[in-house]
Design a protein around this motif. Structure first.
Motif, PDB file in Angstrom:
ATOM      1  N   ASN A   4      -5.565   3.224  26.279  1.00 29.87           N
ATOM      2  CA  ASN A   4      -5.935   3.650  24.929  1.00 29.87           C
ATOM      3  C   ASN A   4      -5.691   2.542  23.914  1.00 29.87           C
ATOM      4  OD1 ASN A   4      -6.813   6.159  25.733  1.00 29.87           O
ATOM      5  ND2 ASN A   4      -4.851   7.156  25.341  1.00 29.87           N
ATOM      6  N   SER A   5      -4.619   1.762  24.088  1.00 31.57           N
ATOM      7  CA  SER A   5      -4.349   0.674  23.153  1.00 31.57           C
ATOM      8  C   SER A   5      -5.392  -0.441  23.302  1.00 31.57           C
ATOM      9  CB  SER A   5      -2.935   0.124  23.320  1.00 31.57           C
ATOM     10  OG  SER A   5      -2.748  -0.415  24.599  1.00 31.57           O
ATOM     11  N   ASP A   6      -5.869  -0.683  24.536  1.00 27.18           N
ATOM     12  CA  ASP A   6      -6.947  -1.655  24.730  1.00 27.18           C
ATOM     13  C   ASP A   6      -8.220  -1.195  24.029  1.00 27.18           C
ATOM     14  OD1 ASP A   6      -5.478  -3.410  26.339  1.00 27.18           O
ATOM     15  OD2 ASP A   6      -6.098  -2.420  28.199  1.00 27.18           O
ATOM     16  N   ILE A   7      -8.535   0.080  24.167  1.00 16.40           N
ATOM     17  CA  ILE A   7      -9.740   0.632  23.536  1.00 16.40           C
ATOM     18  C   ILE A   7      -9.620   0.548  22.019  1.00 16.40           C
ATOM     19  CG2 ILE A   7     -11.107   2.727  23.187  1.00 16.40           C
ATOM     20  CD1 ILE A   7     -10.381   3.444  26.133  1.00 16.40           C
ATOM     21  N   ALA A   9      -7.839  -1.639  20.287  1.00 17.74           N
ATOM     22  CA  ALA A   9      -7.967  -3.053  19.914  1.00 17.74           C
ATOM     23  C   ALA A   9      -9.421  -3.505  20.013  1.00 17.74           C
ATOM     24  CB  ALA A   9      -7.074  -3.916  20.802  1.00 17.74           C
ATOM     25  N   LEU A  10     -10.111  -3.044  21.032  1.00 15.88           N
ATOM     26  CA  LEU A  10     -11.520  -3.377  21.208  1.00 15.88           C
ATOM     27  C   LEU A  10     -12.352  -2.821  20.058  1.00 15.88           C
ATOM     28  CD1 LEU A  10     -13.771  -4.526  23.023  1.00 15.88           C
ATOM     29  CD2 LEU A  10     -13.830  -2.295  24.144  1.00 15.88           C
ATOM     30  N   GLU A  11     -12.120  -1.562  19.706  1.00 14.14           N
ATOM     31  CA  GLU A  11     -12.882  -0.967  18.612  1.00 14.14           C
ATOM     32  C   GLU A  11     -12.547  -1.622  17.272  1.00 14.14           C
ATOM     33  OE1 GLU A  11     -12.682   3.350  19.036  1.00 14.14           O
ATOM     34  OE2 GLU A  11     -14.623   3.227  20.064  1.00 14.14           O
ATOM     35  N   ASP A  12     -11.316  -2.114  17.103  1.00 11.87           N
ATOM     36  CA  ASP A  12     -10.992  -2.873  15.884  1.00 11.87           C
ATOM     37  C   ASP A  12     -11.891  -4.108  15.786  1.00 11.87           C
ATOM     38  OD1 ASP A  12      -9.027  -1.094  15.106  1.00 11.87           O
ATOM     39  OD2 ASP A  12      -7.354  -2.339  15.819  1.00 11.87           O
ATOM     40  N   ILE A  13     -12.151  -4.741  16.911  1.00 10.21           N
ATOM     41  CA  ILE A  13     -13.032  -5.907  16.925  1.00 10.21           C
ATOM     42  C   ILE A  13     -14.476  -5.479  16.680  1.00 10.21           C
ATOM     43  CG2 ILE A  13     -14.003  -7.735  18.394  1.00 10.21           C
ATOM     44  CD1 ILE A  13     -11.199  -7.768  19.793  1.00 10.21           C
ATOM     45  N   LEU A  14     -14.924  -4.446  17.400  1.00 12.65           N
ATOM     46  CA  LEU A  14     -16.312  -4.008  17.269  1.00 12.65           C
ATOM     47  C   LEU A  14     -16.654  -3.562  15.854  1.00 12.65           C
ATOM     48  CD1 LEU A  14     -16.726  -2.017  20.603  1.00 12.65           C
ATOM     49  CD2 LEU A  14     -17.724  -4.244  20.037  1.00 12.65           C
ATOM     50  N   PHE A  15     -15.721  -2.924  15.187  1.00 16.24           N
ATOM     51  CA  PHE A  15     -16.012  -2.379  13.858  1.00 16.24           C
ATOM     52  C   PHE A  15     -15.571  -3.290  12.720  1.00 16.24           C
ATOM     53  CE2 PHE A  15     -15.555   1.740  16.341  1.00 16.24           C
ATOM     54  CZ  PHE A  15     -16.912   1.804  16.599  1.00 16.24           C
ATOM     55  N   ALA A  16     -15.233  -4.541  13.065  1.00 19.90           N
ATOM     56  CA  ALA A  16     -14.791  -5.503  12.051  1.00 19.90           C
ATOM     57  C   ALA A  16     -15.981  -6.000  11.225  1.00 19.90           C
ATOM     58  CB  ALA A  16     -14.099  -6.687  12.725  1.00 19.90           C
ATOM     59  N   GLU A  17     -15.668  -6.519  10.049  1.00 19.89           N
ATOM     60  CA  GLU A  17     -16.681  -7.178   9.233  1.00 19.89           C
ATOM     61  C   GLU A  17     -17.002  -8.516   9.874  1.00 19.89           C
ATOM     62  OE1 GLU A  17     -18.334  -6.060   6.605  1.00 19.89           O
ATOM     63  OE2 GLU A  17     -17.267  -4.157   6.687  1.00 19.89           O
ATOM     64  N   ARG A  68     -12.524 -10.418  25.464  1.00 20.06           N
ATOM     65  CA  ARG A  68     -12.783 -11.064  26.749  1.00 20.06           C
ATOM     66  C   ARG A  68     -11.998 -10.365  27.871  1.00 20.06           C
ATOM     67  NH1 ARG A  68     -14.936 -15.836  27.574  1.00 20.06           N
ATOM     68  NH2 ARG A  68     -14.638 -16.488  25.413  1.00 20.06           N
ATOM     69  N   ARG A  69     -10.737 -10.039  27.604  1.00 17.51           N
ATOM     70  CA  ARG A  69      -9.895  -9.367  28.597  1.00 17.51           C
ATOM     71  C   ARG A  69     -10.439  -7.981  28.919  1.00 17.51           C
ATOM     72  NH1 ARG A  69      -5.952  -6.112  27.649  1.00 17.51           N
ATOM     73  NH2 ARG A  69      -5.508  -6.865  25.547  1.00 17.51           N
ATOM     74  N   CYS A  70     -10.882  -7.254  27.904  1.00 15.46           N
ATOM     75  CA  CYS A  70     -11.431  -5.910  28.129  1.00 15.46           C
ATOM     76  C   CYS A  70     -12.707  -5.975  28.965  1.00 15.46           C
ATOM     77  CB  CYS A  70     -11.698  -5.212  26.795  1.00 15.46           C
ATOM     78  SG  CYS A  70     -10.197  -4.670  25.944  1.00 15.46           S
ATOM     79  N   VAL A  71     -13.561  -6.963  28.691  1.00 17.59           N
ATOM     80  CA  VAL A  71     -14.775  -7.142  29.494  1.00 17.59           C
ATOM     81  C   VAL A  71     -14.392  -7.382  30.949  1.00 17.59           C
ATOM     82  CG1 VAL A  71     -16.720  -8.703  29.955  1.00 17.59           C
ATOM     83  CG2 VAL A  71     -16.248  -7.978  27.614  1.00 17.59           C
ATOM     84  N   GLN A  72     -13.459  -8.300  31.175  1.00 19.28           N
ATOM     85  CA  GLN A  72     -13.068  -8.641  32.543  1.00 19.28           C
ATOM     86  C   GLN A  72     -12.432  -7.459  33.267  1.00 19.28           C
ATOM     87  OE1 GLN A  72     -10.633 -12.064  31.675  1.00 19.28           O
ATOM     88  NE2 GLN A  72     -12.362 -13.486  31.825  1.00 19.28           N
ATOM     89  N   GLN A  73     -11.528  -6.744  32.591  1.00 23.20           N
ATOM     90  CA  GLN A  73     -10.856  -5.600  33.223  1.00 23.20           C
ATOM     91  C   GLN A  73     -11.845  -4.494  33.568  1.00 23.20           C
ATOM     92  OE1 GLN A  73      -7.594  -5.085  30.185  1.00 23.20           O
ATOM     93  NE2 GLN A  73      -6.470  -4.506  32.023  1.00 23.20           N
ATOM     94  N   LEU A  74     -12.717  -4.171  32.621  1.00 21.65           N
ATOM     95  CA  LEU A  74     -13.661  -3.085  32.839  1.00 21.65           C
ATOM     96  C   LEU A  74     -14.673  -3.456  33.922  1.00 21.65           C
ATOM     97  CD1 LEU A  74     -14.365  -0.252  31.929  1.00 21.65           C
ATOM     98  CD2 LEU A  74     -15.755  -1.253  30.111  1.00 21.65           C
TER      99      LEU A  74
END
Length: 105
Positions: A4-7, A9-17, A68-74
């Motif tokens: 859940n913490s990875d998700i 952090a990922l969504e923080d990146i996806l929804f960033a300006e 990058r880590r989330c892409v690799q793990q998933l």
């Protein structure tokens, strides 16, 4: 799979300006990674970043390491599931609406 913490952090990146309005959510990200795993050519983290955020070029600072880590793990988890003969499953949405998640996927 991702924690859940990875998700988060990922969504923080996806929804960033500045791309947050055009970016995919986690389910869309999951779909892009899945397409990379099952498709004819594996996509790089940079290509997935561009697809997931809707930007034409990767920022000068590069793809964030957590992305990058989330892409690799998933991707690794999906490839392993397929190697074991398992079906790939859409993650369970927090709001309990699988149709919305499937649409974004």
């Amino acid at each position: 799979m991702l924690s859940n913490s990875d998700i988060d952090a990922l969504e923080d990146i996806l929804f960033a300006e500045p791309w947050g309005e055009d970016a995919l959510d986690f389910f869309g990200f999951h779909g892009v990674v899945c397409a990379s795993v099952v498709g004819p050519a594996e996509l790089s983290a940079e290509e997935i970043f561009r697809l997931a955020t809707g930007v034409q070029t990767v920022p000068d600072s590069g793809v964030p390491e957590v992305f990058r880590r989330c892409v690799q793990q998933l991707a690794s988890a999906m490839a392993h599931a397929l190697d074991m003969g398992q079906a790939l499953e859409l993650p369970e949405p927090e709001d309990g609406d699988p149709m919305n998640a499937l649409e974004n996927w």
